[in-house]
Design an enzyme around this catalytic site. Structure first.
Site, mmCIF file in Angstrom:
data_model
loop_
_atom_site.group_PDB
_atom_site.id
_atom_site.type_symbol
_atom_site.label_atom_id
_atom_site.label_comp_id
_atom_site.label_asym_id
_atom_site.label_seq_id
_atom_site.Cartn_x
_atom_site.Cartn_y
_atom_site.Cartn_z
ATOM 1 C CD GLU A 52 -1.683 -2.371 1.720
ATOM 2 O OE1 GLU A 52 -2.568 -3.244 1.823
ATOM 3 O OE2 GLU A 52 -0.496 -2.565 2.090
ATOM 4 C CE LYS B 268 -17.274 -6.620 2.623
ATOM 5 N NZ LYS B 268 -16.665 -7.947 2.906
#
Length: 553
Positions: A51, A163
């Site tokens: 990342e 989410k």
């Protein structure tokens, strides 16, 4: 139309003109990645190996193109792996939107699996950050994030999306990006007249230009001002390329590793005109060291005015807009004796030339001879970074991409990938040290798998060169854990990743290797072997006056 949160996110990114996302998938962003899959004909995703590589790639893309860079990571460790890249962008005023997933809203704050308060963690290193708790707020949040990243002094914005928000349904309607409006309320006639008065009275003016000149698109106006008042121009590291490096008025970088000309002129000037730059500790942070000069400053960020150095006059405003208004109030001048002193200082040498050895100076001379002002260069952080700044001639904006404020080792490779993707027609090289390169060397796999033909040149001295240099000068050569002795074969490493590898140990090899490397259709690593004791000159010891210059001569 009604879409789920992930579809709203991707469509809003496309509305904002996003063409590239750099990221790494995980559980909390699976819905987003499903939407990317369904829209891969409209938006490209580049899978990095880490990342942090995604954040640096988004940063390099933004610096090279002037657009907003976008990176994407999952919750928990995925999000925290972005932090160094976000901080790098924040310190150097790079427009970036970092998108992170998180656990579902009912699980927030419960130490759930792969949960972290990324909004709290990144609050000090972002212009703004958001957590989206209602799907109906998602589109406007993303639109605001892009506006904030670009508005005023650019910088990174983080959007954290639980989410369940990516799965819920809401109304979506395509909208144009929010219109950017320059805040010019402080660029008044009175403030302009006051600034112009200082400039018109000066007999020994020095312009000190920074990255804000590039961000605002004011490079031509900077040149116009310098020619009108016949003022030498010095730049910060971030300002390199804001003024033509081959121009007779250009004196080079200023500060700890600045040129003799820039540092000496700063102590002799009767006026320093700071434009789009701050006075950091690596330039000059003590007013006594430049006490002969009045100081005027133009900067878009009011927090940078009078923070380290007290100014005699300043204006808060966009550099381009301010210079456009200021130019008509400035009188032409010659400053003949001042320019003669500038020429005298520019003729001073700081280092010994060694034409028979593989040296940094030889490398940068060969690079410039072959590729000139169009080469886009990223760097890692250390001696090689300073050699690049001192020995390469940057004459165009957005051609030197380097971590200036945070000094992030491991930045350059990811940034070079982002820059090459953003400007595929350009030759892109990453200048690295063996210490910095090893931190994120894994991103070679990203370059290979995505067919991004960047060139990496490792100035390999077998040590952490800049730290070792400080140990030489300030710690009586006690080299505590800066000699690496790793035995890594960078040619074989490159080949293992599917790249090409070359090694340069003799001056006669350089031109041929460079030609082959930059004509390659796959990434290339050049192991450029230099002496372990090679040091960066000139140098000013921390806290010393900038005219107390350590040189090799």
């Amino acid at each position: 139309m009604k879409l789920n949160g992930s579809e709203i996110l991707i469509n809003t990114l496309i509305d904002e003109g996003v063409e590239i996302i750099f990221g790494y998938p995980g559980g909390a962003v699976l819905n987003i990645y499903d939407a990317i899959y369904k829209n891969e004909h409209r938006i490209r995703h580049v899978l990095t190996c880490h990342e942090q590589g995604a954040a640096h790639a988004a940063d390099g893309y933004a610096r090279a193109t002037g657009k907003v860079g976008v990176c994407l990571a999952t919750s928990g460790p995925g999000a925290t792996n972005l932090v160094t890249g976000i901080a790098t962008a924040y310190m150097d005023s790079v427009p970036m939107v970092a998108i992170t997933g998180n656990v579902t809203t009912p699980l927030l704050g419960k130490d759930s699996f792969q949960e972290v308060d990324i909004v709290g963690i990144t609050m000090p290193i972002t212009k703004h950050n958001f957590i989206v708790r209602e799907v109906g707020e998602l589109q406007e949040t993303i639109r605001k994030a892009f506006y904030i990243a670009k508005e005023g002094r650019p910088g990174p914005v983080l959007v954290d999306i639980p989410k369940d928000i990516t799965a819920k349904i809401s109304e979506y309607e395509s909208k144009k990006p929010m219109e950017l409006k320059k805040d010019c309320r402080y660029v008044t006639e009175k403030a302009l007249a006051n600034l112009a008065q200082f400039i018109n009275k000066a007999e020994r003016p020095l312009i000190f230009a920074g990255g804000g000149v590039i961000s605002s698109g004011a490079t031509e106006l900077l040149k116009e001002l310098a020619l009108k008042i016949n003022a030498p121009v010095a730049t910060s590291l971030m300002g390199m390329g804001a003024f033509p490096g081959q121009h007779e008025l250009y004196t080079g970088m200023i500060g700890m590793h600045g040129t003799k000309a820039s540092n000496l002129l700063a102590t002799k000037a009767d006026l320093i005109i700071a434009i789009g730059t701050r006075f950091s500790d690596r330039v000059v942070a003590n007013r006594e060291h430049i006490k002969n000069a009045k100081i005027v400053q133009i900067d878009i960020d009011p927090a940078e005015l009078d923070k380290n150095i007290k100014t005699d006059a300043n204006i808060v405003g966009d550099v381009k807009y301010t210079l456009e208004r200021l130019m008509n109030l400035i009188k032409e001048k010659r400053n003949d004796s001042w320019l003669e002193l500038m020429k005298e200082y520019k003729a001073l040498k700081s280092y010994k030339k060694d034409p028979d050895s593989v040296t940094p100076e030889l490398l940068f001379n060969c690079l410039y001879k072959s590729f000139g002002e169009d080469l886009v260069m990223t760097t890692e952080v250390g001696q090689h970074q300073m050699w690049a700044a001192l020995h390469y001639t940057f004459s165009k904006p957005r051609t030197l991409l380097t971590s200036g404020g945070l000094g992030t080792m491991g930045y350059g490779l990811g940034a070079s990938i982002g820059a090459k993707i953003g400007k595929p027609e350009s030759k892109v090289v990453n200048i690295a040290g063996d210490g910095s390169f090893s931190m994120n060397a894994i991103e070679l796999a990203t370059a290979v798998s995505n067919k991004v033909p960047v060139v990496v040149i490792i100035l390999n001295n077998g040590c952490l060169g800049m730290v070792r240099q400080w140990q030489s000068f300030f710690y009586e050569s006690r080299y505590s854990y800066t000699t690496l002795n790793r035995g890594t074969d960078y040619v074989k490493l490159a080949e293992a990743y599917g790249a090409k590898g070359y090694r340069v140990t003799e001056p006669s090899q350089i031109d041929e290797v460079l030609e082959e490397a930059f004509n390659s259709e796959v990434p290339v690593v050049i192991d450029y072997v230099i002496n372990i004791d090679k040091k960066v000159f000139p140098m000013v010891a921390p806290g010393d006056p900038i005219d107390e210059i350590i040189t090799e001569n």
